[in-house]
Scaffold this active site. Structure first.
Site, PDB file in Angstrom:
ATOM      1  N   GLU A  33       0.796  -1.107   0.076  1.00  0.00           N
ATOM      2  CA  GLU A  33       0.209  -0.060   0.024  1.00  0.00           C
ATOM      3  C   GLU A  33       0.924   1.255   0.064  1.00  0.00           C
ATOM      4  OE1 GLU A  33      -3.173  -0.367  -1.160  1.00  0.00           O
ATOM      5  OE2 GLU A  33      -3.458  -1.498   0.603  1.00  0.00           O
ATOM      6  N   GLY A 120     -16.225   5.056  -1.200  1.00  0.00           N
ATOM      7  CA  GLY A 120     -15.385   5.595  -0.005  1.00  0.00           C
ATOM      8  C   GLY A 120     -14.771   4.189   0.593  1.00  0.00           C
ATOM      9  N   SER A 125     -13.881   2.623  -6.682  1.00  0.00           N
ATOM     10  CA  SER A 125     -14.965   2.854  -7.605  1.00  0.00           C
ATOM     11  C   SER A 125     -14.487   3.620  -8.681  1.00  0.00           C
ATOM     12  CB  SER A 125     -16.276   3.412  -6.717  1.00  0.00           C
ATOM     13  OG  SER A 125     -15.873   4.417  -5.926  1.00  0.00           O
ATOM     14  N   ASP A 170      -4.690   0.977  -9.092  1.00  0.00           N
ATOM     15  CA  ASP A 170      -6.306   0.701  -9.038  1.00  0.00           C
ATOM     16  C   ASP A 170      -6.621   0.652 -10.445  1.00  0.00           C
ATOM     17  OD1 ASP A 170      -5.703   1.401  -6.527  1.00  0.00           O
ATOM     18  OD2 ASP A 170      -7.055   3.151  -6.492  1.00  0.00           O
TER      19      ASP A 170
END
Ligand code: GLA
Length: 383
Positions: A33, A120, A125, A170
């Site tokens: 991450e 969120g 998304s 992403d």
């Protein structure tokens, strides 16, 4: 959510016509991450939740877009000065502009779209939305843009139209996803490898804290600046260091006097986290899920104490996971709210979920949400 649902809205809003339907997923990330914009490794997979959009060229130079979920309609042109104010429409506009900037023409089109990636929750998304439109326009217009460039178009949309200086993870995961496999991506060389992920006897479950941090994008950009500041200090002695990926803990220590305490902690986390991705891949190849889980807890600790992108609610969920004997647990995605990702032995699963729901509700007055992860395919045409 399915094709027929989106189609029925498209027909209703656009004079009974039908177009082509495309989908792209959100993602999870097992480990790695805030490493992508540091040239490090990430280990994501696409999920079975995403965006579906129907598109049809309309013979004008305008895009007419309908968000089914928000019941909101926006119309915009495709010149730079036509940028819509509505935030969801900026993702579509941005994708179009980034394709145009690469030398292609995009005619006006009608579109209606809907999604089931929880907003969120740290499941991207926005990348699902960008990838859907980049993939669809490339396919419908036969532009021949390769998949990496499609991911970069989504990433550039975030940078130039949405104010988030994100890395490539992403959009990459959304475009390249493959059912049943996680993908280890080297964000410096862009080499990638699929790892079949079917941990026998374990479940992978997300617990959504339902917390959304208001200033998440500015805090995210600030983390990136800290990493760049640390690189600049290290470069004084080691000019070849382009990203934190190229630096060791020794190099970081040497440069300590030139780095603020805060930036130092950020860089320390990133250097350790890049190594953790490699350790997890090795452990997975041996079927050693205990080590995978232990690394996930280490990531959580680093994200909470060094990178400072966790929050009280996520730390609480992480503590409960530990108490319930969950193999691995950590905050997932950019942080500042969203989900924990949990690797749980099947025989511990029910107790963990029941305990987490009860204790979270008792402490914060509301329940978390839960999503079981199904690792699925990336961007595709549905019909
Ligand atoms: C967000 C960004 C990604 C990545 C993660 C953190 O999801 O969009 O590029 O940096 O945060 O790993």
């Amino acid at each position: 959510m399915d094709i027929e649902f989106v189609r029925s809205h498209f027909i209703k809003h656009f004079d009974g016509t039908t177009g082509s339907v495309y989908a792209s997923p959100g993602r999870i990330n097992l480990i790695g991450e805030h490493t992508d914009y540091n040239g490090g490794f990430v280990f994501p997979g696409a999920v079975d939740k995403g965006m579906i959009a129907e598109l049809k060229f309309n013979g004008t130079d305008k895009v007419r877009a309908y968000s089914i979920d928000l019941k909101d309609y926006v119309e915009f042109g495709l010149e730079e000065e036509d940028a819509p104010r509505t935030s969801w429409a900026r993702y579509i506009f941005g994708v179009c502009r980034e394709i145009i900037k690469r030398g292609y023409k995009i005619p006006g089109f009608n579109t209606a779209f809907a999604g089931d990636v929880p907003l969120g929750a740290g499941m991207s998304s926005s990348a699902a939305l960008e990838s859907t439109f980049a993939f669809a326009l490339n396919d419908m217009l036969g532009l021949g843009i390769d998949k990496f460039e499609l991911a970069k178009i989504g990433q550039a949309t975030e940078h130039n139209y949405c104010g988030v200086n994100c890395g490539i993870m992403d959009q990459f995961a959304s475009v390249f996803g493959k059912a049943g496999s996680l993908i280890r991506l080297d964000c410096r060389s862009l080499e990638y490898q699929y790892f079949p992920f079917k941990p026998e006897g374990y479940k992978l479950v997300l617990l959504d804290s339902v917390v959304k941090h208001e200033l998440a994008s500015s805090a995210y950009n600030k983390r990136r600046q800290s990493c760049e500041a640390a690189v600049a200090a290290i470069q004084k002695k080691h000019p070849h260091v382009e990203y934190l990926r190229d630096a060791s803990m020794e190099m970081l220590k040497e440069a300590k006097a030139d780095i603020s305490d805060e930036d130092y902690m950020r860089a320390e986390y990133v250097i350790e986290e890049i190594q953790r991705v490699l350790d997890v891949c090795d452990a997975l190849e041996k079927g050693d899920y205990e080590t995978v889980g232990q690394k996930m807890y280490e990531t959580h600790h680093g994200m909470s104490k060094l990178y400072e992108v966790s929050c009280e609610e996520l730390d609480f969920l992480n503590d409960i996971a530990k108490e319930c004997g969950v193999t691995g647990s950590r905050v997932m995605g950019g942080g500042f709210g969203g989900c924990t990702i949990n690797l749980v032995k099947e025989d511990k699963y029910d107790n963990f979920i029941n305990t987490a729901f009860a204790r979270y509700k008792e402490k914060f007055g509301r329940e978390p949400k839960m999503y079981n992860v199904v690792i699925s395919d990336g961007s595709r045409k549905l019909c």
